[in-house]
Motif scaffolding. Structure first.
Motif, PDB file in Angstrom:
ATOM      1  N   THR A  35       0.832  -1.202   0.000  1.00 56.35           N
ATOM      2  CA  THR A  35       0.000   0.000   0.000  1.00 56.35           C
ATOM      3  C   THR A  35       0.866   1.251   0.000  1.00 56.35           C
ATOM      4  O   THR A  35       0.548   2.250  -0.656  1.00 56.35           O
ATOM      5  CB  THR A  35      -0.930  -0.001   1.224  1.00 56.35           C
ATOM      6  OG1 THR A  35      -1.804  -1.133   1.157  1.00 56.35           O
ATOM      7  CG2 THR A  35      -1.765   1.270   1.278  1.00 56.35           C
ATOM      8  N   GLU A  36       1.984   1.194   0.720  1.00 56.91           N
ATOM      9  CA  GLU A  36       2.869   2.358   0.802  1.00 56.91           C
ATOM     10  C   GLU A  36       3.426   2.734  -0.569  1.00 56.91           C
ATOM     11  O   GLU A  36       3.473   3.916  -0.933  1.00 56.91           O
ATOM     12  CB  GLU A  36       4.019   2.077   1.777  1.00 56.91           C
ATOM     13  CG  GLU A  36       3.607   1.970   3.232  1.00 56.91           C
ATOM     14  CD  GLU A  36       2.924   0.642   3.570  1.00 56.91           C
ATOM     15  OE1 GLU A  36       2.978  -0.285   2.722  1.00 56.91           O
ATOM     16  OE2 GLU A  36       2.335   0.542   4.653  1.00 56.91           O
ATOM     17  N   SER A  37       3.852   1.728  -1.342  1.00 53.30           N
ATOM     18  CA  SER A  37       4.428   2.046  -2.653  1.00 53.30           C
ATOM     19  C   SER A  37       3.347   2.474  -3.640  1.00 53.30           C
ATOM     20  O   SER A  37       3.580   3.333  -4.497  1.00 53.30           O
ATOM     21  CB  SER A  37       5.212   0.848  -3.200  1.00 53.30           C
ATOM     22  OG  SER A  37       4.378  -0.272  -3.415  1.00 53.30           O
ATOM     23  N   LEU A  38       2.143   1.909  -3.529  1.00 57.15           N
ATOM     24  CA  LEU A  38       1.037   2.346  -4.383  1.00 57.15           C
ATOM     25  C   LEU A  38       0.649   3.786  -4.057  1.00 57.15           C
ATOM     26  O   LEU A  38       0.358   4.585  -4.959  1.00 57.15           O
ATOM     27  CB  LEU A  38      -0.162   1.417  -4.206  1.00 57.15           C
ATOM     28  CG  LEU A  38       0.006  -0.009  -4.760  1.00 57.15           C
ATOM     29  CD1 LEU A  38      -1.125  -0.910  -4.283  1.00 57.15           C
ATOM     30  CD2 LEU A  38       0.050   0.010  -6.290  1.00 57.15           C
ATOM     31  N   LEU A  39       0.651   4.117  -2.773  1.00 55.97           N
ATOM     32  CA  LEU A  39       0.352   5.490  -2.361  1.00 55.97           C
ATOM     33  C   LEU A  39       1.374   6.458  -2.946  1.00 55.97           C
ATOM     34  O   LEU A  39       1.025   7.538  -3.448  1.00 55.97           O
ATOM     35  CB  LEU A  39       0.349   5.582  -0.835  1.00 55.97           C
ATOM     36  CG  LEU A  39       0.245   6.988  -0.230  1.00 55.97           C
ATOM     37  CD1 LEU A  39      -1.026   7.686  -0.685  1.00 55.97           C
ATOM     38  CD2 LEU A  39       0.307   6.917   1.300  1.00 55.97           C
ATOM     39  N   ARG A  40       2.626   6.068  -2.933  1.00 53.98           N
ATOM     40  CA  ARG A  40       3.676   6.961  -3.423  1.00 53.98           C
ATOM     41  C   ARG A  40       3.514   7.253  -4.913  1.00 53.98           C
ATOM     42  O   ARG A  40       3.615   8.411  -5.339  1.00 53.98           O
ATOM     43  CB  ARG A  40       5.053   6.354  -3.156  1.00 53.98           C
ATOM     44  CG  ARG A  40       6.188   7.295  -3.529  1.00 53.98           C
ATOM     45  CD  ARG A  40       7.545   6.654  -3.325  1.00 53.98           C
ATOM     46  NE  ARG A  40       8.607   7.569  -3.731  1.00 53.98           N
ATOM     47  CZ  ARG A  40       9.863   7.201  -3.927  1.00 53.98           C
ATOM     48  NH1 ARG A  40      10.219   5.935  -3.740  1.00 53.98           N
ATOM     49  NH2 ARG A  40      10.763   8.094  -4.301  1.00 53.98           N
ATOM     50  N   VAL A  41       3.249   6.213  -5.721  1.00 55.31           N
ATOM     51  CA  VAL A  41       3.113   6.473  -7.160  1.00 55.31           C
ATOM     52  C   VAL A  41       1.850   7.278  -7.446  1.00 55.31           C
ATOM     53  O   VAL A  41       1.823   8.080  -8.385  1.00 55.31           O
ATOM     54  CB  VAL A  41       3.128   5.165  -7.990  1.00 55.31           C
ATOM     55  CG1 VAL A  41       4.446   4.428  -7.815  1.00 55.31           C
ATOM     56  CG2 VAL A  41       1.958   4.261  -7.666  1.00 55.31           C
ATOM     57  N   CYS A  42       0.812   7.089  -6.627  1.00 55.07           N
ATOM     58  CA  CYS A  42      -0.402   7.887  -6.818  1.00 55.07           C
ATOM     59  C   CYS A  42      -0.137   9.362  -6.524  1.00 55.07           C
ATOM     60  O   CYS A  42      -0.619  10.250  -7.241  1.00 55.07           O
ATOM     61  CB  CYS A  42      -1.526   7.368  -5.922  1.00 55.07           C
ATOM     62  SG  CYS A  42      -2.310   5.852  -6.515  1.00 55.07           S
ATOM     63  N   ARG A  43       0.639   9.630  -5.487  1.00 53.69           N
ATOM     64  CA  ARG A  43       0.917  11.018  -5.114  1.00 53.69           C
ATOM     65  C   ARG A  43       1.827  11.700  -6.128  1.00 53.69           C
ATOM     66  O   ARG A  43       1.716  12.906  -6.359  1.00 53.69           O
ATOM     67  CB  ARG A  43       1.554  11.072  -3.724  1.00 53.69           C
ATOM     68  CG  ARG A  43       0.648  10.568  -2.619  1.00 53.69           C
ATOM     69  CD  ARG A  43       1.223  10.815  -1.244  1.00 53.69           C
ATOM     70  NE  ARG A  43       1.150  12.229  -0.891  1.00 53.69           N
ATOM     71  CZ  ARG A  43       1.172  12.679   0.363  1.00 53.69           C
ATOM     72  NH1 ARG A  43       1.255  11.820   1.374  1.00 53.69           N
ATOM     73  NH2 ARG A  43       1.104  13.964   0.615  1.00 53.69           N
ATOM     74  N   GLU A  44       2.727  10.943  -6.753  1.00 51.78           N
ATOM     75  CA  GLU A  44       3.690  11.556  -7.665  1.00 51.78           C
ATOM     76  C   GLU A  44       3.295  11.445  -9.137  1.00 51.78           C
ATOM     77  O   GLU A  44       3.704  12.284  -9.947  1.00 51.78           O
ATOM     78  CB  GLU A  44       5.073  10.929  -7.450  1.00 51.78           C
ATOM     79  CG  GLU A  44       5.645  11.189  -6.066  1.00 51.78           C
ATOM     80  CD  GLU A  44       7.112  10.827  -5.963  1.00 51.78           C
ATOM     81  OE1 GLU A  44       7.811  10.862  -6.998  1.00 51.78           O
ATOM     82  OE2 GLU A  44       7.560  10.497  -4.848  1.00 51.78           O
ATOM     83  N   CYS A  45       2.518  10.405  -9.498  1.00 50.29           N
ATOM     84  CA  CYS A  45       2.188  10.174 -10.913  1.00 50.29           C
ATOM     85  C   CYS A  45       0.695  10.247 -11.191  1.00 50.29           C
ATOM     86  O   CYS A  45       0.275  10.005 -12.326  1.00 50.29           O
ATOM     87  CB  CYS A  45       2.692   8.797 -11.363  1.00 50.29           C
ATOM     88  SG  CYS A  45       4.434   8.520 -11.118  1.00 50.29           S
ATOM     89  N   GLY A  46      -0.110  10.535 -10.173  1.00 53.01           N
ATOM     90  CA  GLY A  46      -1.555  10.523 -10.333  1.00 53.01           C
ATOM     91  C   GLY A  46      -2.111  11.833 -10.865  1.00 53.01           C
ATOM     92  O   GLY A  46      -1.387  12.652 -11.451  1.00 53.01           O
TER      93      GLY A  46
END
Length: 359
Positions: A35-46
């Motif tokens: 979940t942590e890595s999915l959250l990170r890509v969402c915050r930076e690439c979403g």
């Protein structure tokens, strides 16, 4: 059935959109898809709203999306916005990078999802409301015509590219990729091996791949005399790549990793081959297929019976293509809970018994 809004306008997809600047983030989703890595890509690439969001993200949720055979997908939501994070499967980067660019280009004319950004092993894309179909629904008299119109809209789009500094537009040269892709997968399947004496090694040998390689060459020669139109095709339109929204009674095509210039009759035949979910005893009748074909002809014109007759000889090519794909994925893929060798076996078994039932 009347023509759809897409068919009524002269839709043109700019191929130069493939090359437009895309947001690319130098991060990746962890192998465990935490979940942590999915959250990170969402915050930076979403979405843009997320990239500037400094809140605590306490409402961030992750839900696995079922149906992908090559990639892992997760529905991620925050602050009333939902996206899909697509994590590429092993050795599929080249297909998926092109898929993302095609999706972006087609999205500009309402045929694909919005693509927000790429990361090292995947991308973040828009959410389309709906559910994936079950194989039997591909011949549903209420749903199949919707899918037929969508395929026809894709096939009748005018694709072009910019040529030189003058900005003049020309029709892209239409070179089908079907046979080269099949040849490459047949060649690659020759290098697939498993531990000697293992169960998978025995299953691989039982597939008798040399037989199917020879048969593929015979089919290619037989179809060389046909004159199927060359169109921009999906090439992988199975139930899991179609979203149906009951609330609006609409269908959307998704997952464009194999989209390319190809033969119209193959794209239709591939759909036919997916209806029976690899069970040759359930191959749909001409009457069942008519629902999809009528929808197609409502946009593209022509008689559905003629289209059926032209597409049927291409059904074996679909089974050959995805049979060899299954063999390769059995060796390479890390997608859990899917038996690729069994999938390949069923595809090749369908070749043995693939007969068309007419009413």
């Amino acid at each position: 059935m009347g023509s759809s809004p897409m068919a009524q306008r002269s839709g043109s997809v700019p191929l130069r959109a493939y090359l437009r600047p895309l947001l690319v983030c130098d991060i990746s989703v962890s192998p465990s898809c935490s979940t942590e890595s999915l959250l990170r890509v969402c915050r930076e690439c979403g979405p843009k709203e997320w990239r500037s969001d400094t809140s605590t993200w306490d409402d961030f949720t992750v839900t696995p999306v079922r149906g992908g055979l090559t990639n892992l997908m997760y529905a991620c939501a925050h602050n009333s916005i939902r996206v899909v994070v697509r994590v590429y499967g092993a050795n599929s980067d080249a297909f998926n990078e092109r898929d993302g660019r095609v999706t972006k280009a087609l999205g500009e004319v309402g045929m694909g999802k919005q693509v927000y950004g790429f990361f090292q092993n995947g991308r973040v894309e828009g959410w389309i409301q709906g559910r994936t179909l079950q194989p039997g629904e591909l011949v549903d008299p209420d749903i199949a015509p919707l899918v037929g119109t969508k395929m026809a809209e894709l096939h009748t789009l005018s694709l072009y590219e910019n040529e030189g500094e003058s900005g003049t537009e020309r029709e892209e040269e239409r070179v089908p990729t079907l046979w080269s892709l099949l040849h490459s997968w047949m060649d690659e399947s020759e290098s697939v091996t498993f531990d000697k004496g293992s169960h998978n090694a025995q299953r691989l040998e039982a597939l008798d791949l040399p037989r199917w390689r020879e048969y593929a060459r015979e089919v290619e020669v037989a179809l060389a005399s046909t004159s199927s139109p060359v169109v921009f095709a999906h090439n992988d339109l199975h139930a899991g790549n179609i979203l149906y929204d009951p609330s609006s009674h609409s269908a959307s095509l998704i997952d464009w990793e194999f989209a390319s210039w190809s033969y119209r009759d193959f794209d239709i035949a591939n759909y036919m081959g997916e209806v029976h979910d690899c069970d040759p005893d359930l191959f749909p009748t001409q009457s069942q297929q008519s629902h999809f074909l009528r929808g197609y002809c409502s946009v593209a014109g022509g008689e559905w019976q003629d289209l059926y007759r032209l597409a049927v000889p291409w059904v074996p090519v679909s089974h050959l293509l995805w049979g060899f794909w299954g063999v390769i994925q059995a060796y390479k893929s890390h997608i859990p809970d899917f038996d690729y060798l069994e999938y390949a076996r069923m595809r090749f078994e369908s070749l043995k018994r693939c007969t068309v039932q007419n009413e």
